[in-house]
Design a protein around this motif. Structure first.
Motif, mmCIF file in Angstrom:
data_model
loop_
_atom_site.group_PDB
_atom_site.id
_atom_site.type_symbol
_atom_site.label_atom_id
_atom_site.label_comp_id
_atom_site.label_asym_id
_atom_site.label_seq_id
_atom_site.Cartn_x
_atom_site.Cartn_y
_atom_site.Cartn_z
ATOM 1 N N UNK A 255 27.791 48.524 -6.354
ATOM 2 C CA UNK A 255 29.201 49.214 -5.709
ATOM 3 C C UNK A 255 29.221 50.540 -5.273
ATOM 4 N N UNK A 256 28.691 51.287 -6.331
ATOM 5 C CA UNK A 256 28.713 52.860 -6.250
ATOM 6 C C UNK A 256 27.762 53.243 -4.863
ATOM 7 N N UNK A 257 26.456 52.416 -4.750
ATOM 8 C CA UNK A 257 25.612 52.760 -3.527
ATOM 9 C C UNK A 257 26.497 52.355 -2.271
ATOM 10 N N UNK A 258 27.192 51.272 -2.131
ATOM 11 C CA UNK A 258 27.819 51.025 -1.008
ATOM 12 C C UNK A 258 29.030 52.035 -0.702
ATOM 13 N N UNK A 259 29.854 52.115 -1.865
ATOM 14 C CA UNK A 259 31.214 52.627 -1.369
ATOM 15 C C UNK A 259 31.023 54.392 -1.448
#
Length: 378
Positions: A255-259
């Motif tokens: 999630x953090x990488x994508x967002x």
């Protein structure tokens, strides 16, 4: 014969490179003149960095980081100067295997060390980052990584919160003003071996939290904390990715990488095969031998032998899988390009003996396989 050997690791027994070496040894015993291409592989989990280093010739470097519990640790990463690519394996900094059973705490672990590895790659001049997300000890939604990269996660009094799964409960505001500006010019890709969303019954906390020390009550608490994290991220970014496939990987690191990093989430085996030049290797091969610790129905969801077999099928190259154990559902692999599969054990044996003899058993199976092909004129 041109033989391509590309196994994953055999968990608790052999690294992928050692497995490839054992298979090659057995093949040469049967045919000293055989041409062998050893290409240890991984699917985004532990051992992915070594696979990438071996496949690309990248430099192995190290950095002083925090481990998953915030303690000083030395972690490896890879640098490919020709392509300006940094290879980051999450498990090197925040891995579960580095913690003893009593140390595993999904509530209080952090990915801060992963952010420190990314900083090391940025300092080297990285223009591309490939991050593998398997093997995490964390459930912080990538919060620790972001803090290391300069973000501020603040409570209602504008004080920093602990960048952990439990710490996210107190989050009131995400401040990205200090996020390292170099990230804007870097292409980020993350290797995932699961397609789980961030939240819910298939989410990071429910599916993977228990193996990281989370009780049933902890799972509910962590899922709520990650939902709160997703709410605050959406307020900050204007986009909500909590339901995207793969965002639940590595305790929400996907999630953090994508967002926050604008990263692309890709199946790990596909990304690593691409880096290894698998198409070119397969074009030269007459036979492929691959394998891992267990072949079962779950192997179809992005595991190394199936990724290799699908690619080989497209080239018309037969694939043999040597597995530590054949578990229910393994026959489904035969529909994905696997020509045949064999378990390693040569008789009844305890698990400890099988693990200890893994290299020997791999070499013996490989030798017998090549001798069988010679006998039938292949």
């Amino acid at each position: 014969m041109n033989l391509l050997i590309c196994p994953d690791s055999y968990k608790d027994a052999l690294a992928a490179s050692d497995a490839a070496r054992a298979i090659a040894e057995g093949a040469r015993r049967a045919d000293p003149d055989i041409t062998i291409d050893e290409c240890p592989m991984a699917d985004g989990g532990e051992g992915s960095l070594d696979a990438l280093l071996g496949a690309t010739g990248a430099e192995k470097r190290s950095a002083r980081v925090q481990d998953a519990l915030g303690r000083p640790a030395e972690a490896a990463w890879g640098w490919h100067p020709a392509s300006r690519t940094g290879y980051i394996e999450l498990a090197e900094a925040s891995g579960l295997q580095a913690l003893g059973p009593s140390e595993r705490t999904a509530l209080d672990s952090t990915t801060h060390g992963v952010g420190e590895l990314i900083l090391a790659a940025l300092d080297a001049g990285a223009e591309r980052l490939l991050i593998t997300l398997g093997g995490s000890a964390t459930n912080d939604g990538g919060a620790g990584m972001l803090v290391a990269l300069g973000a501020r996660l603040l409570d209602a009094d504008d004080q920093p919160i602990p960048p952990t799964g439990a710490g996210l409960e107190g989050l009131a505001r995400v401040d990205l003003s200090g996020l390292d500006s170099r990230l804007a010019d870097v292409r980020v890709e993350a290797a995932v071996d699961v397609d789980n969303p961030l939240l819910g019954e298939r989410g990071a906390s429910a599916v993977f939290g228990p193996q990281k020390g989370a009780s049933e009550a902890d799972v509910a608490r962590l899922d709520a904390a990650l939902a709160h994290w997703a709410d605050k991220a959406a307020e900050c970014l204007g986009e909500d990715l909590r339901d995207a496939p793969g965002t639940g990987a590595a305790g929400g690191m996907g999630f953090a990488v994508a967002a926050f990093l604008g990263g692309e989430l890709r199946p790990g085996i596909e990304m690593i095969m691409e880096q290894a030049g698998m198409d070119e290797r397969l074009a030269r091969a007459d036979l492929v031998i691959t394998g891992e610790g267990q072949l079962d129905g779950q192997s179809l969801s992005g595991k190394t032998p199936i990724g290799i077999s699908r690619a080989a099928r497209a080239k018309g190259v037969p694939v043999i899988v040597l597995a530590g154990r054949m578990a229910p559902g393994w026959q489904a692999a035969l529909d994905e390009g696997v020509s045949a599969a064999f378990a390693l054990a040569d008789g009844p044996m305890a698990l400890d003996e099988a693990l200890e003899r893994c290299a020997e058993l791999l070499a013996d199976r490989s030798e017998n396989l090549i001798r069988t092909l010679q006998a039938i004129g292949r």
